[in-house]
Design an enzyme around this catalytic site. Structure first.
Site, PDB file in Angstrom:
ATOM      1  N   ASP A  20      70.762  57.604  42.491  1.00  0.00           N
ATOM      2  CA  ASP A  20      71.707  57.379  41.410  1.00  0.00           C
ATOM      3  C   ASP A  20      72.195  58.430  40.587  1.00  0.00           C
ATOM      4  OD1 ASP A  20      72.576  55.565  39.790  1.00  0.00           O
ATOM      5  OD2 ASP A  20      70.918  55.183  38.296  1.00  0.00           O
ATOM      6  N   HIS A  37      80.812  60.857  44.355  1.00  0.00           N
ATOM      7  CA  HIS A  37      80.160  60.220  45.487  1.00  0.00           C
ATOM      8  C   HIS A  37      80.094  61.233  46.706  1.00  0.00           C
ATOM      9  CE1 HIS A  37      79.271  56.560  43.619  1.00  0.00           C
ATOM     10  NE2 HIS A  37      80.433  56.158  43.578  1.00  0.00           N
ATOM     11  N   LEU A 132      63.597  61.984  63.228  1.00  0.00           N
ATOM     12  CA  LEU A 132      63.890  61.402  61.978  1.00  0.00           C
ATOM     13  C   LEU A 132      64.691  59.979  62.146  1.00  0.00           C
ATOM     14  CD1 LEU A 132      63.346  61.472  58.736  1.00  0.00           C
ATOM     15  CD2 LEU A 132      65.780  62.592  58.990  1.00  0.00           C
ATOM     16  N   ARG A 188      63.616  57.726  42.919  1.00  0.00           N
ATOM     17  CA  ARG A 188      64.879  57.431  42.373  1.00  0.00           C
ATOM     18  C   ARG A 188      65.458  58.395  41.317  1.00  0.00           C
ATOM     19  NH1 ARG A 188      67.084  52.033  39.759  1.00  0.00           N
ATOM     20  NH2 ARG A 188      69.201  52.949  38.941  1.00  0.00           N
ATOM     21  N   SER A 196      66.048  48.242  40.935  1.00  0.00           N
ATOM     22  CA  SER A 196      67.582  47.740  41.334  1.00  0.00           C
ATOM     23  C   SER A 196      67.606  46.986  42.746  1.00  0.00           C
ATOM     24  CB  SER A 196      68.514  48.835  41.191  1.00  0.00           C
ATOM     25  OG  SER A 196      68.462  49.605  39.961  1.00  0.00           O
TER      26      SER A 196
HETATM   27  C1  FPP Z   1      74.795  55.760  42.455  1.00  0.00           C
HETATM   28  O1  FPP Z   1      75.430  56.694  41.696  1.00  0.00           O
HETATM   29  C2  FPP Z   1      75.355  56.032  43.965  1.00  0.00           C
HETATM   30  C3  FPP Z   1      76.146  54.741  44.640  1.00  0.00           C
HETATM   31  C4  FPP Z   1      76.188  53.493  44.449  1.00  0.00           C
HETATM   32  C5  FPP Z   1      76.429  55.184  46.254  1.00  0.00           C
HETATM   33  C6  FPP Z   1      75.882  56.394  46.740  1.00  0.00           C
HETATM   34  C7  FPP Z   1      76.799  56.790  47.910  1.00  0.00           C
HETATM   35  C8  FPP Z   1      77.078  57.702  48.536  1.00  0.00           C
HETATM   36  C9  FPP Z   1      76.047  58.888  48.350  1.00  0.00           C
HETATM   37  C10 FPP Z   1      77.883  57.775  49.785  1.00  0.00           C
HETATM   38  C11 FPP Z   1      77.511  57.143  51.139  1.00  0.00           C
HETATM   39  C12 FPP Z   1      76.100  57.654  51.650  1.00  0.00           C
HETATM   40  C13 FPP Z   1      76.223  57.934  52.958  1.00  0.00           C
HETATM   41  C14 FPP Z   1      74.705  57.783  53.368  1.00  0.00           C
HETATM   42  C15 FPP Z   1      77.111  58.003  53.987  1.00  0.00           C
HETATM   43  P1  FPP Z   1      76.148  55.757  40.531  1.00  0.00           P
HETATM   44  O2  FPP Z   1      77.675  55.624  40.877  1.00  0.00           O
HETATM   45  O3  FPP Z   1      75.801  54.202  40.150  1.00  0.00           O
HETATM   46  O4  FPP Z   1      76.025  56.805  39.191  1.00  0.00           O
HETATM   47  P2  FPP Z   1      75.944  56.345  37.814  1.00  0.00           P
HETATM   48  O5  FPP Z   1      74.646  55.585  37.505  1.00  0.00           O
HETATM   49  O6  FPP Z   1      75.845  57.857  37.197  1.00  0.00           O
HETATM   50  O7  FPP Z   1      77.218  55.688  37.620  1.00  0.00           O
END
Ligand code: FPP
Length: 241
Positions: A20, A37, A132, A188, A196
């Site tokens: 997160d 991201h 892994l 987390r 969540s």
């Molecule tokens: C949470 O941060 C992150 C996500 C919902 C997406 C995570 C996705 C990736 C890192 C890309 C795909 C992964 C792989 C393994 C290919 P948020 O956007 O909820 O952060 P915030 O709480 O600060 O808004």
């Protein structure tokens, strides 16, 4: 079900991560959410590397929850593109390192292009002696997964394929979509202290560590520190030992 074999095992075999903070990291750095991201994916690469180095058996990542469909379309599309890009760029190296990729959740909601890409990645990296297991949750929700399991089990019972007596804490894992049955350590990032809807059934006895850093700032050293901290924890699984 936690078994006696797990008691006092020092190393976390199976680790789950709620990555997160990409959005807040992007805002903090005057970037757009997609760039957050993107940076998040580069951190995934580092954490996978460290997991191989440390001999972790499985790493299960929350890439997209069933609730994330409520996000703006542009952000959803950016995450979809990142998944495709990550597969294109990373599969050769993952294969070489014997990292077995597995995606789980309601993948079909993402469309054929992603489904095909995922099948390709899973086939390419399949190995019977993987170093892994890298499991990625896409369109996954813990409650939804338990509901899906109840429906599958009910159907099989009503068709006489399984008996109610055959059901126990172990055997129902077969009907859940998560590739790992038991998480030892759940991390987390991002500062919030909640689950969540991630891996609800599998974290029954997990140690949970909440890290006060956004995912893009999470380093290999932070991850190694979490593993070290885990080693000092006494896991009793309800027993007096
Ligand atoms: C949470 O941060 C992150 C996500 C919902 C997406 C995570 C996705 C990736 C890192 C890309 C795909 C992964 C792989 C393994 C290919 P948020 O956007 O909820 O952060 P915030 O709480 O600060 O808004």
């Amino acid at each position: 079900m936690a078994t006696s074999q797990n008691i006092n095992k020092k190393y976390p075999k199976n680790i789950g991560i709620i990555m997160d903070g990409n959005g807040r990291w992007a805002l903090k750095n005057a970037l757009n959410i997609s760039q957050g991201h993107k940076k998040g994916v580069s951190v995934v690469k580092n954490i996978v590397e460290e997991s191989v180095k440390q001999g972790i058996q499985s790493l299960t990542l929350y890439a997209f929850s069933s609730e994330n469909w409520k996000r703006p379309k542009a952000e959803i599309n950016a995450i979809k593109s990142l998944v495709i890009e990550a597969i294109n760029e990373q599969v050769p190296e993952l294969k070489e390192k014997k990292v077995k990729l597995k995606f789980f959740g309601h993948i079909s909601d993402f469309g054929k292009k992603i489904q095909d890409k995922i099948s390709f990645a899973e086939n390419e990296t399949f190995s019977k002696d993987s170093k892994l297991d890298l499991n990625v949750a896409l369109g996954y929700g813990g409650q939804q997964d338990i509901l899906d399991m109840v429906i599958k089990v009910s159907k099989q019972v009503s068709q006489g394929k399984i008996k109610l007596e055959d059901l126990n804490e172990e055997s129902i894992n077969e009907f859940l979509s998560v590739p790992v049955n038991e998480i030892d350590l759940l991390i987390r990032t991002g500062g919030d202290k909640r689950i969540s809807n991630f891996l609800l059934y599998q974290i029954a006895y997990a140690e949970i560590m909440f890290i006060d850093k956004f995912w893009p700032d999470f380093t290999q050293e932070d991850f190694a520190q979490c593993i070290d901290n885990f080693k000092n924890v006494s896991r009793r699984f309800g027993k007096r030992i």
